[in-house]
Design a protein around this motif. Structure first.
Motif, mmCIF file in Angstrom:
data_model
loop_
_atom_site.group_PDB
_atom_site.id
_atom_site.type_symbol
_atom_site.label_atom_id
_atom_site.label_comp_id
_atom_site.label_asym_id
_atom_site.label_seq_id
_atom_site.Cartn_x
_atom_site.Cartn_y
_atom_site.Cartn_z
ATOM 1 N N ARG B 95 0.807 -1.222 0.000
ATOM 2 C CA ARG B 95 0.000 0.000 0.000
ATOM 3 C C ARG B 95 0.838 1.269 0.000
ATOM 4 O O ARG B 95 0.362 2.307 -0.429
ATOM 5 N N SER B 96 2.059 1.203 0.552
ATOM 6 C CA SER B 96 2.860 2.422 0.640
ATOM 7 C C SER B 96 4.081 2.321 -0.260
ATOM 8 O O SER B 96 4.935 1.459 -0.085
ATOM 9 N N ARG B 97 4.172 3.235 -1.227
ATOM 10 C CA ARG B 97 5.280 3.164 -2.177
ATOM 11 C C ARG B 97 6.595 3.536 -1.524
ATOM 12 O O ARG B 97 7.642 3.028 -1.910
ATOM 13 N N THR B 98 6.545 4.430 -0.548
ATOM 14 C CA THR B 98 7.789 4.833 0.109
ATOM 15 C C THR B 98 8.378 3.674 0.894
ATOM 16 O O THR B 98 9.561 3.356 0.777
ATOM 17 N N LEU B 99 7.523 3.015 1.707
ATOM 18 C CA LEU B 99 8.019 1.886 2.492
ATOM 19 C C LEU B 99 8.493 0.761 1.583
ATOM 20 O O LEU B 99 9.472 0.078 1.883
ATOM 21 N N ASP B 100 7.794 0.592 0.470
ATOM 22 C CA ASP B 100 8.194 -0.418 -0.507
ATOM 23 C C ASP B 100 9.618 -0.150 -0.979
ATOM 24 O O ASP B 100 10.492 -1.026 -0.950
ATOM 25 N N ALA B 101 9.872 1.130 -1.377
ATOM 26 C CA ALA B 101 11.203 1.488 -1.890
ATOM 27 C C ALA B 101 12.261 1.358 -0.803
ATOM 28 O O ALA B 101 13.385 0.934 -1.060
ATOM 29 N N LEU B 102 11.893 1.708 0.439
ATOM 30 C CA LEU B 102 12.867 1.656 1.534
ATOM 31 C C LEU B 102 13.274 0.223 1.861
ATOM 32 O O LEU B 102 14.421 -0.048 2.193
ATOM 33 N N VAL B 107 14.666 -6.965 1.162
ATOM 34 C CA VAL B 107 13.825 -8.099 0.778
ATOM 35 C C VAL B 107 14.455 -8.848 -0.390
ATOM 36 O O VAL B 107 14.547 -10.080 -0.378
ATOM 37 N N THR B 108 14.943 -8.097 -1.380
ATOM 38 C CA THR B 108 15.559 -8.743 -2.545
ATOM 39 C C THR B 108 16.781 -9.551 -2.133
ATOM 40 O O THR B 108 16.920 -10.724 -2.502
ATOM 41 N N ALA B 109 17.661 -8.918 -1.340
ATOM 42 C CA ALA B 109 18.909 -9.594 -0.974
ATOM 43 C C ALA B 109 18.627 -10.812 -0.106
ATOM 44 O O ALA B 109 19.154 -11.895 -0.343
ATOM 45 N N LEU B 110 17.753 -10.650 0.894
ATOM 46 C CA LEU B 110 17.502 -11.763 1.806
ATOM 47 C C LEU B 110 16.749 -12.886 1.115
ATOM 48 O O LEU B 110 16.948 -14.054 1.414
ATOM 49 N N ASN B 111 15.886 -12.523 0.169
ATOM 50 C CA ASN B 111 15.113 -13.551 -0.499
ATOM 51 C C ASN B 111 15.963 -14.349 -1.480
ATOM 52 O O ASN B 111 15.745 -15.544 -1.666
ATOM 53 N N MET B 135 13.961 -19.433 14.877
ATOM 54 C CA MET B 135 14.423 -18.299 14.086
ATOM 55 C C MET B 135 14.723 -18.708 12.644
ATOM 56 O O MET B 135 14.400 -17.969 11.713
ATOM 57 N N ILE B 136 15.356 -19.873 12.466
ATOM 58 C CA ILE B 136 15.702 -20.266 11.094
ATOM 59 C C ILE B 136 14.427 -20.626 10.323
ATOM 60 O O ILE B 136 14.303 -20.334 9.131
ATOM 61 N N VAL B 137 13.438 -21.223 11.004
ATOM 62 C CA VAL B 137 12.155 -21.485 10.350
ATOM 63 C C VAL B 137 11.488 -20.163 9.987
ATOM 64 O O VAL B 137 10.987 -19.980 8.875
ATOM 65 N N PHE B 138 11.545 -19.220 10.908
ATOM 66 C CA PHE B 138 10.920 -17.914 10.685
ATOM 67 C C PHE B 138 11.521 -17.207 9.465
ATOM 68 O O PHE B 138 10.806 -16.804 8.563
ATOM 69 N N VAL B 139 12.868 -17.069 9.414
ATOM 70 C CA VAL B 139 13.444 -16.332 8.283
ATOM 71 C C VAL B 139 13.231 -17.072 6.966
ATOM 72 O O VAL B 139 13.158 -16.450 5.912
ATOM 73 N N GLY B 140 13.110 -18.396 7.024
ATOM 74 C CA GLY B 140 12.832 -19.118 5.786
ATOM 75 C C GLY B 140 11.418 -18.874 5.311
ATOM 76 O O GLY B 140 11.178 -18.665 4.131
ATOM 77 N N ALA B 141 10.469 -18.882 6.247
ATOM 78 C CA ALA B 141 9.057 -18.856 5.859
ATOM 79 C C ALA B 141 8.527 -17.449 5.622
ATOM 80 O O ALA B 141 7.536 -17.276 4.919
ATOM 81 N N VAL B 142 9.184 -16.431 6.192
ATOM 82 C CA VAL B 142 8.574 -15.109 6.163
ATOM 83 C C VAL B 142 8.596 -14.492 4.762
ATOM 84 O O VAL B 142 7.646 -13.812 4.368
ATOM 85 N N PHE B 143 9.653 -14.778 3.965
ATOM 86 C CA PHE B 143 9.748 -14.071 2.686
ATOM 87 C C PHE B 143 8.717 -14.505 1.653
ATOM 88 O O PHE B 143 8.129 -13.645 0.999
ATOM 89 N N PRO B 144 8.472 -15.809 1.472
ATOM 90 C CA PRO B 144 7.399 -16.167 0.535
ATOM 91 C C PRO B 144 6.062 -15.543 0.930
ATOM 92 O O PRO B 144 5.328 -15.061 0.057
ATOM 93 N N LEU B 145 5.766 -15.504 2.240
ATOM 94 C CA LEU B 145 4.507 -14.917 2.688
ATOM 95 C C LEU B 145 4.473 -13.428 2.382
ATOM 96 O O LEU B 145 3.516 -12.906 1.818
ATOM 97 N N ILE B 147 6.301 -11.621 0.257
ATOM 98 C CA ILE B 147 6.374 -11.243 -1.152
ATOM 99 C C ILE B 147 5.064 -11.544 -1.862
ATOM 100 O O ILE B 147 4.592 -10.749 -2.684
ATOM 101 N N ASN B 148 4.431 -12.680 -1.516
ATOM 102 C CA ASN B 148 3.177 -12.988 -2.188
ATOM 103 C C ASN B 148 2.043 -12.100 -1.719
ATOM 104 O O ASN B 148 1.183 -11.718 -2.515
ATOM 105 N N THR B 149 2.013 -11.764 -0.427
ATOM 106 C CA THR B 149 1.014 -10.819 0.056
ATOM 107 C C THR B 149 1.181 -9.491 -0.671
ATOM 108 O O THR B 149 0.217 -8.885 -1.156
ATOM 109 N N TYR B 150 2.440 -9.051 -0.761
ATOM 110 C CA TYR B 150 2.752 -7.810 -1.460
ATOM 111 C C TYR B 150 2.250 -7.851 -2.895
ATOM 112 O O TYR B 150 1.594 -6.911 -3.357
#
Lengths: 262, 266
Positions: B95-102, B107-111, B135-145, B147-150
């Motif tokens: 929803r927010s273009r500024t936060l997206d750009a920030l 997100v790109t690098a970590l994903n 923590m390792i489960v969290f960082v693995g699972a959070v990005f697909p969620l 990015i797809n929500t986005y």
């Protein structure tokens, strides 16, 4: 007003860069002035920078990278050689698809990394064990994407080639292969991510050299700046490969831009 | 005879698919009868029947349950945190273009990087135990969620948003009426990918940062050359991911019937 227009044109990269620089500054300043850093548990950008310079001119980083990429390239090439023909046959022959699909889908959906300890013990901690692990993980995107690409071949085009007296080979070279290419490129991007997982797990599990081993070894010896260098180098490689393939995808199939799911 | 032929025609896909798996298992079972393995290889070899027997023994002894609960606890808490973080962040970024750009560079690098590289750091920070796994489960699972929500939020029809706005809806109502229903199919796809990543995280996290759990069971059995225990553990992980991914896939198909089927992507 030229400046403002420039900003609007480039506002995404400008904001992105600003946020990275801001985070690095904040990290450095917080740990220098607010909370003194315990070097065993955390580190700061200036220390990582020093370690980075040292490693860049050192020998170990390059040797580790060479060793990891050798295993990666072997496993990855093998998965291309096996995956693409297998996928093509599965896409083209209905009965072959019926036969292989349930098995391969089950293997694709399951965490084959769980086999890593066995593979490493069986094939050794060197090149072979890691290459087999990479192959096992990276082969499935090639199989399924090639198969989807072949199935997407337009029947009309196939009929046209046949009507004009084209041979089976013409069919493959003129219709099926060009249509499949974008799918294979997309599959390659997925396969790279999975292949990197294979290398890292293989080297975490049992290795005496390689970038994954280096990261784990620095972690075990509490050399955090060096560990972050390894992570950053690996991320840089992963981002470069992924973005390269994304560009290639846009080039070979501009019409698919934006519809895919990462 | 015709009945049998038509039955075969109808069920050909299932018969061939399941038949091939059964055939492979039978072949595997018969290997020791067909060839004599050299002593070195016999150590690494097992058969499906021995794996099944070991599986049953471990189940009766209660070993599997003990490890299973530990793994499931790490899986569920990591995935839960990933959902709690990934969905709101994905919506806000959409929803927010500024936060997206920030946040885009991170997100790109970590994903793009396999999140497993963080495991040594998590073990160092959180020690060997459930938290480094969560923590390792969290960082693995959070990005697909995330990015797809986005992607789902970004893909919302501007016209619909404008219509709802014209009728005086505020941001929250726009969200409830247009954005969320539209993003749901994307979120489900993200969930399916996240489940795969979460299981990967549990497996690898338990290989290294654990003294309990199915991943630990596999790793320690492998170093003791108990090959059938390894396969029993792998079978549990396979069954678990198949059941979870296929049921989410069903949900996905019923939610997004109009979308063409793309290449499989786990």
């Amino acid at each position: 007003m030229g400046l403002k227009e420039k900003y609007h044109e480039y506002h995404r990269p400008i904001l992105g860069m600003a946020s990275v620089i801001g985070l690095i500054l904040l990290w450095e300043l917080t740990l220098t002035y607010l909370i003194p850093v315990d070097p065993f548990f955390f580190t700061k950008p200036s220390l990582i920078g020093t370690a980075f310079r040292e490693q860049l001119f050192g020998e170990r980083l390059w040797r580790d990278l060479a060793i990891s990429s050798r295993a990666f390239i072997w496993g990855f090439s093998l998965s291309v050689i096996v995956g693409i023909p297998l996928g093509a046959v599965m896409g083209w022959r209905r009965r072959v698809e019926y036969t292989l699909d349930p098995l391969l889908t089950a293997l694709y959906a399951s965490p084959l990394v769980a086999l890593a300890p066995l593979l490493i013990i069986f094939f050794g901690v060197g090149l072979l064990g890691k290459a087999v692990l990479v192959f096992l993980l990276a082969v499935f995107p090639f199989i399924f994407n090639t198969s989807a690409g072949v199935k997407s071949a337009d029947p009309l085009l196939i009929n046209v080639v046949r009507s004009f007296g084209g041979k089976e080979l013409d069919l493959y070279l003129k219709v099926i292969l060009p249509g499949t290419f974008p799918y294979i490129v997309a599959g390659t991007r997925l396969a790279i991510g999975r292949g990197l997982v294979g290398i890292i797990v293989g080297e975490f599990y049992a290795a005496s050299e390689g970038i994954g081993f280096a990261i784990q070894n620095y972690g075990d010896t509490y050399r955090l700046p060096d560990m972050f260098v390894g992570i950053i180098v690996l991320s840089a490689i992963a981002v470069a490969l992924t973005e390269l393939l994304r560009k290639a995808e846009l080039m070979v199939a501009p019409w698919r831009a934006g519809e895919e799911i990462r | 005879m015709t009945g049998l032929t038509s039955f075969y025609r109808e069920k050909e896909a299932y018969l061939l698919g399941i038949g091939f798996i059964v055939f492979l298992l039978a072949l595997w079972q018969c290997v020791p009868l067909l060839i004599t393995l050299p002593r070195g290889y016999a150590l690494f070899f097992t058969t499906p029947s021995r794996i099944a027997a070991t599986f049953y023994r471990l189940l009766v002894e209660g070993q599997i349950q003990e490890h299973f609960y530990v793994s499931v606890a790490a899986f569920l808490s990591g995935l839960g945190i990933a959902i709690a973080v990934g969905l709101p962040f994905g919506i806000v970024m959409g929803r927010s273009r500024t936060l997206d750009a920030l946040s885009d560079p991170y997100v790109t690098a970590l994903n793009a990087t396999p999140r497993l590289v963080w495991l040594p750091l998590f073990i160092l920070w959180f020690g060997i135990g459930i938290w480094s796994k969560v923590m390792i489960v969290f960082v693995g699972a959070v990005f697909p969620l995330l990015i797809n929500t986005y992607a789902g939020v970004k893909n919302v029809d501007r016209v619909l948003v404008n219509v709802v706005r014209s009728f005086g809806a505020n941001e929250w109502q726009v969200m409830k009426v247009v954005v969320l229903p539209n993003s749901l199919p994307y979120i489900i796809v993200g969930l399916r990918l996240a489940i795969g990543r979460a299981i990967l995280g549990v497996v690898v996290g338990e290989f290294f940062g654990s003294s309990k759990g199915l991943g630990f069971m596999i790793a320690s059995a492998a170093s003791n050359y108990k090959v059938d225990v390894v396969f029993a553990g792998v079978a549990i992980f396979m069954g678990l991911s198949l059941i979870l991914t296929l049921s989410v896939k069903k949900l996905e198909n019923s939610l997004a019937r109009w979308r063409p089927e793309a290449a499989k992507n786990f």
